[in-house]
Design a protein around this motif. Structure first.
Motif, PDB file in Angstrom:
ATOM      1  N   GLN B  52       7.729  -3.499   4.194  1.00  0.00           N
ATOM      2  CA  GLN B  52       8.347  -2.433   3.482  1.00  0.00           C
ATOM      3  C   GLN B  52       8.341  -1.877   1.832  1.00  0.00           C
ATOM      4  O   GLN B  52       7.018  -2.165   1.462  1.00  0.00           O
ATOM      5  N   VAL B  53       8.019  -0.587   1.444  1.00  0.00           N
ATOM      6  CA  VAL B  53       8.539   0.069   0.142  1.00  0.00           C
ATOM      7  C   VAL B  53       9.151  -0.215  -0.855  1.00  0.00           C
ATOM      8  O   VAL B  53      10.102  -0.125  -0.384  1.00  0.00           O
ATOM      9  N   SER B 147      -9.415   8.521   8.468  1.00  0.00           N
ATOM     10  CA  SER B 147      -8.811   8.549  10.220  1.00  0.00           C
ATOM     11  C   SER B 147      -8.403   7.429   9.969  1.00  0.00           C
ATOM     12  O   SER B 147      -6.269   8.481  10.964  1.00  0.00           O
ATOM     13  N   THR B 148      -8.003   6.070   9.629  1.00  0.00           N
ATOM     14  CA  THR B 148      -6.847   5.444  10.094  1.00  0.00           C
ATOM     15  C   THR B 148      -5.443   6.083   9.652  1.00  0.00           C
ATOM     16  O   THR B 148      -4.619   5.698  10.360  1.00  0.00           O
ATOM     17  N   LEU B 149      -5.728   6.637   8.036  1.00  0.00           N
ATOM     18  CA  LEU B 149      -4.615   6.874   7.676  1.00  0.00           C
ATOM     19  C   LEU B 149      -3.835   8.144   7.758  1.00  0.00           C
ATOM     20  O   LEU B 149      -3.343   8.585   7.508  1.00  0.00           O
ATOM     21  N   ARG B 150      -4.912   9.161   8.348  1.00  0.00           N
ATOM     22  CA  ARG B 150      -5.157  10.322   8.795  1.00  0.00           C
ATOM     23  C   ARG B 150      -4.869  11.447   7.279  1.00  0.00           C
ATOM     24  O   ARG B 150      -4.096  11.871   7.594  1.00  0.00           O
ATOM     25  N   VAL B 151      -6.435  10.882   6.997  1.00  0.00           N
ATOM     26  CA  VAL B 151      -6.207  11.998   5.451  1.00  0.00           C
ATOM     27  C   VAL B 151      -7.193  13.226   5.913  1.00  0.00           C
ATOM     28  O   VAL B 151      -8.402  12.095   6.484  1.00  0.00           O
ATOM     29  N   LYS B 183      -3.480  -6.440   1.386  1.00  0.00           N
ATOM     30  CA  LYS B 183      -1.532  -6.527   1.675  1.00  0.00           C
ATOM     31  C   LYS B 183      -0.808  -6.151   1.156  1.00  0.00           C
ATOM     32  O   LYS B 183       0.443  -5.562   1.561  1.00  0.00           O
ATOM     33  N   LEU B 184      -0.725  -5.758  -0.271  1.00  0.00           N
ATOM     34  CA  LEU B 184      -0.104  -5.102  -1.082  1.00  0.00           C
ATOM     35  C   LEU B 184      -0.451  -4.124  -1.975  1.00  0.00           C
ATOM     36  O   LEU B 184      -1.699  -4.613  -2.653  1.00  0.00           O
ATOM     37  N   VAL B 185      -0.426  -3.123  -1.439  1.00  0.00           N
ATOM     38  CA  VAL B 185      -0.949  -1.633  -3.139  1.00  0.00           C
ATOM     39  C   VAL B 185       0.209  -1.905  -4.058  1.00  0.00           C
ATOM     40  O   VAL B 185       1.165  -1.064  -3.785  1.00  0.00           O
ATOM     41  N   LEU B 186      -0.406  -1.457  -5.330  1.00  0.00           N
ATOM     42  CA  LEU B 186       0.804  -0.697  -6.272  1.00  0.00           C
ATOM     43  C   LEU B 186       0.267   0.169  -6.387  1.00  0.00           C
ATOM     44  O   LEU B 186      -0.852   1.361  -6.507  1.00  0.00           O
ATOM     45  N   LEU B 187       1.298   1.406  -6.470  1.00  0.00           N
ATOM     46  CA  LEU B 187       0.712   3.029  -6.217  1.00  0.00           C
ATOM     47  C   LEU B 187       1.990   3.370  -7.797  1.00  0.00           C
ATOM     48  O   LEU B 187       3.215   3.503  -8.030  1.00  0.00           O
ATOM     49  N   ASN B 207       4.371   6.431   4.232  1.00  0.00           N
ATOM     50  CA  ASN B 207       4.999   5.958   4.880  1.00  0.00           C
ATOM     51  C   ASN B 207       3.976   4.682   6.199  1.00  0.00           C
ATOM     52  O   ASN B 207       3.978   4.372   6.923  1.00  0.00           O
ATOM     53  N   ARG B 208       2.980   5.754   6.044  1.00  0.00           N
ATOM     54  CA  ARG B 208       2.127   4.938   7.199  1.00  0.00           C
ATOM     55  C   ARG B 208       1.358   3.880   6.596  1.00  0.00           C
ATOM     56  O   ARG B 208       1.475   3.244   7.535  1.00  0.00           O
ATOM     57  N   LEU B 209       1.295   3.755   4.995  1.00  0.00           N
ATOM     58  CA  LEU B 209       0.941   2.440   5.122  1.00  0.00           C
ATOM     59  C   LEU B 209       2.162   1.156   5.181  1.00  0.00           C
ATOM     60  O   LEU B 209       1.745   0.504   5.703  1.00  0.00           O
ATOM     61  N   ARG B 210       3.411   1.763   4.996  1.00  0.00           N
ATOM     62  CA  ARG B 210       4.722   1.012   5.591  1.00  0.00           C
ATOM     63  C   ARG B 210       3.892   0.392   7.320  1.00  0.00           C
ATOM     64  O   ARG B 210       4.140  -0.512   7.566  1.00  0.00           O
ATOM     65  N   ASP B 211       3.415   1.292   7.688  1.00  0.00           N
ATOM     66  CA  ASP B 211       4.100   1.474   9.083  1.00  0.00           C
ATOM     67  C   ASP B 211       2.541   0.619   9.436  1.00  0.00           C
ATOM     68  O   ASP B 211       2.647  -0.471  10.940  1.00  0.00           O
TER      69      ASP B 211
END
Lengths: 451, 279
Positions: B52-53, B147-151, B183-187, B207-211
């Protein structure tokens, strides 16, 4: 792929999802051409874009070397500049600036500067010369040289510690060091009019004398050249093959082949120039000065350290963004202190070469730390090392050193009388200004596109 | 192999809000922090569930940055407890945080302009082979993560970061953060410096990170962006957590009121689920 190299970048950018589009010309100009080019022709096209954006690598300094050679050949009396005897002399003189400029490059990459490099180099040279004297310490030549490198390395570490631990600007620390060590230099020389010279009849002392003055026979020169070209060619070829195998983008083979041919031609030209008899008809002098392979070894070692080791990577990272390096867990003081130490140790080798170049003799006339440091910093910057840190390679120091050596010697050939001395400062000054302008303009051109 | 996990099933937006039934990945309870006489945080509670975001809102000086730094290990809270995967932990340094799988992307991104994308992504964690940098392996791994993150819009992952657009730089910084088993990213303000198109792509990336099942906390002034991506919203007001709940409980108006007065319609926050239960 389209045949027109100018079209390819835009085409590739458009092929991705269109959300992160940026100006295709800017992107093409900033990306190293070998990354995107699939053929030699595309490579040339991409290189041209890059040069136009001011992001041109070694090309300006190579062009400048050619221009300087042509101009001096035309204006020197009897068109003497490109005579083999003069060219070999320029190689010898330039190698001192080359080694010092490589040393300075390491510190410049950190966005620092070392103004004491000339004085420290001369101290290293005098120490080595003193230690092999007989009667006297009579150390073996290699021990004397190692001692000189170690002492100068310690001097560098001390200056680096002042800079990085107390955060005193390196400009001030090394300016003080320049004055201090210039004075100490006179003391260890033994007074204002003293000289230290090598006795060439002693094989031990003669080894140091031979570092610049000694000659390798042309036959061995050709063999060494062949080995170097084959080794470089094979390693590049293997690298490309390995990248292809793992599915990574690799430069086109035509480009690798072109580079190797250029390397072979330049190497052959040097060997041919050195093989011409530059003595008299009575006593022939031919051969390649020892110092040329020595400089190649220094260049190779520093290129390896800067481009292929973790330590080198951190030097570039600190020069580019110290905060990013710090957050990545890099110990900034440690990297900086070691860099200053290695810079000074490398400079000591340059100082030893300088003494050997002046026929194994040091005096307060030949050892001018002020002019040496000015030429050194100029050589590094002219070669393409950025004063703002993070950009530049060891090869830039070598090319800049050759240019400075060529100008310094060319001016002395002109027999202009009273104009000669001022021109020895004015000409390198003008070239340096041009180089800094290129540096500043390319940085402006290379600033991030969307920010 | 990238360390980014495959998307768990059912981890869709607005699904199992507030992690009901499941322990949130990170739980803050009663966090106090003061600097000398200045109290920055008062007994802050916060849940950051996996997949979740969470949007963290608050006016300037509300304590967003201090709270972020407490989670990231840059500050230590004076009181209170941090639970990670249900276990109490002490995050004494950013290194501790990295070891747990907590990565922070600060607003200034901390990328070295003169290094290329691969070199930046591996800065400080270079892979070696025979004592030398193993460029090819690093390049392969970086390419796989991107590519996993589709950048996919960078022309070459060997181009210097200086030549990237703002959105691409943000994407590289995020990819760098998630590459290490995070496991957790703070932006921190991920879209502050970006134009419309680049903001869009960064929001897609979030959104992709959440997915991929990561817990994400987005600190932002821009309520449009927060409502665009957040499953949950938390509002700080003068160092206190005045509202925390599913994004459905909030609208733009109420978030602004919580940010500026600590209440909405003169009433403190009460989650819709709790209110329904009472009614």
């Amino acid at each position: 792929m389209t045949a027109d190299p100018g079209e390819t970048p835009a085409g590739t950018a458009g092929a991705g999802t269109a959300d992160l589009t940026l100006d295709a010309t800017v992107a093409a100009a900033d990306v190293p051409p070998e990354l995107t080019a699939q053929s030699l022709r595309q490579y040339l096209g991409a290189s041209w874009l890059r040069i136009r954006s001011g992001n041109s690598g070694v090309l300006p300094v190579v062009l400048a070397i050619v221009i300087v050679a042509v101009v001096f050949e035309i204006i020197t009396p009897e068109h003497a500049f490109l005579r083999p005897s003069n060219l070999v002399y320029i190689f010898g003189l330039s190698t001192v600036y080359m080694v010092l400029a490589i040393a300075e490059t390491v510190v410049l990459l950190l966005a620092e500067v070392d103004l004491s490099v000339g004085a420290v180099a001369l101290i290293g040279g005098v120490i080595a010369f003193k230690l092999v004297q007989q009667p006297g310490p009579n150390w073996p030549w290699w021990a004397a040289m190692l001692a000189a490198l170690a002492i100068c390395g310690a001097i560098g570490a001390f200056q680096g510690a002042l800079t990085s631990l107390l955060r005193i600007p390196s400009f001030v620390v090394t300016l003080a060091g320049f004055l201090l060590f210039s004075g100490i230099l006179v003391v260890i020389l033994g007074g204002a009019d003293s000289t230290v010279s090598l006795n060439t009849s002693d094989p031990n002392q003669n080894t140091i004398y031979d570092m610049v003055q000694g000659l390798i026979s042309p036959v061995i020169g050709w063999i060494v050249l062949a080995v170097v070209v084959v080794a470089v060619g094979a390693s590049q070829w293997l690298r490309v093959a390995s990248r292809r195998r793992r599915g990574l983008v690799a430069p086109p083979l035509g480009l690798i082949a072109t580079r190797i041919v250029i390397l072979a031609i330049v190497g052959a030209a040097v060997v041919i120039v050195c093989s011409v008899n530059r003595g008299s008809s009575l006593k022939s002098v031919t051969g390649i000065p020892w110092v040329i392979p020595i400089v190649l070894v220094v260049l190779g070692a520093w290129t390896l350290v800067l481009q292929r080791t973790r330590y080198g990577r951190y030097i570039y990272a600190i020069g580019g963004n110290p905060e990013a390096a710090r957050r990545a867990g890099v110990s900034l003081p440690r990297i900086r202190i070691v860099a200053f130490a290695l810079c000074s140790a490398t400079a000591a080798l340059g100082g030893i070469l300088l003494g050997s170049f002046f026929y194994g003799q040091y005096s307060t006339n030949t050892a001018d730390p002020g002019q040496l440091v000015l030429y050194t910093v100029a050589a590094a910057v002219i070669g393409g090392v950025s004063l703002f840190g993070g950009r530049g390679k060891a090869i830039h120091g070598v090319l800049g050193g050759l240019l400075i050596g060529g100008i310094a010697y060319g001016v002395s050939l002109l027999s202009l009388g009273s104009l000669s001395t001022p021109l020895q400062y004015i000409l390198p000054g003008g070239v340096l200004l041009a180089a800094v302008l290129i540096d500043v303009l390319s940085r402006r051109g290379g600033s991030p596109a969307g920010v | 192999m990238t360390e980014v996990n495959e998307a768990p099933e059912g981890a869709s937006r607005g699904g199992d809000v507030a992690g009901a039934g499941a322990e949130p990945l990170l739980k803050l309870r009663g966090i106090d922090k003061h600097f000398g006489p200045v109290q920055a945080l008062y007994g802050v509670n916060l849940d950051l569930p996996a997949g979740q975001v969470t949007g963290l809102c608050g006016d300037n000086g509300a304590g967003k940055s201090v709270l972020t730094r407490c989670i990231a290990g840059a500050h230590q809270p004076d009181h209170g407890q941090i639970y990670f995967e249900g276990k109490p932990v002490h995050v004494r340094s950013t290194r501790d945080a990295s070891a747990l799988g907590i990565e922070t992307v600060y607003q200034d991104l901390a990328l070295a302009d003169n290094l290329d994308i691969v070199q930046n992504m591996f800065l400080g964690r270079e892979q070696l082979r025979y004592g030398l940098l193993d460029e090819d392996s690093m390049e392969l791994k970086a390419a796989e993560t991107l590519s996993t993150l589709r950048v996919t819009t960078v022309r070459s992952i060997r181009q210097p970061v200086a030549s990237l657009s703002g959105g691409q730089r943000q994407s590289v910084a995020v990819a760098k953060a998630v590459m290490w088993n995070s496991k957790l990213v703070l932006l921190d303000e991920p879209t502050a410096a970006l134009g419309v198109v680049q903001t869009r792509s960064v929001l897609d990336l979030i959104n992709r990170l959440r997915d991929h099942g990561l817990a994400v906390m987005v600190i932002s002034h821009n309520l449009n962006d927060v409502f665009e991506v957040a499953d949950r919203i938390a509002v700080l007001y003068l160092g206190r957590m005045v509202a925390e709940g599913p994004a459905a409980d909030f609208d733009r108006q109420s978030v602004v009121e919580y940010m500026t007065t600590g209440t909405a319609n003169g009433r403190p926050y009460e989650s819709a689920a709790a209110a329904n239960g009472k009614g």
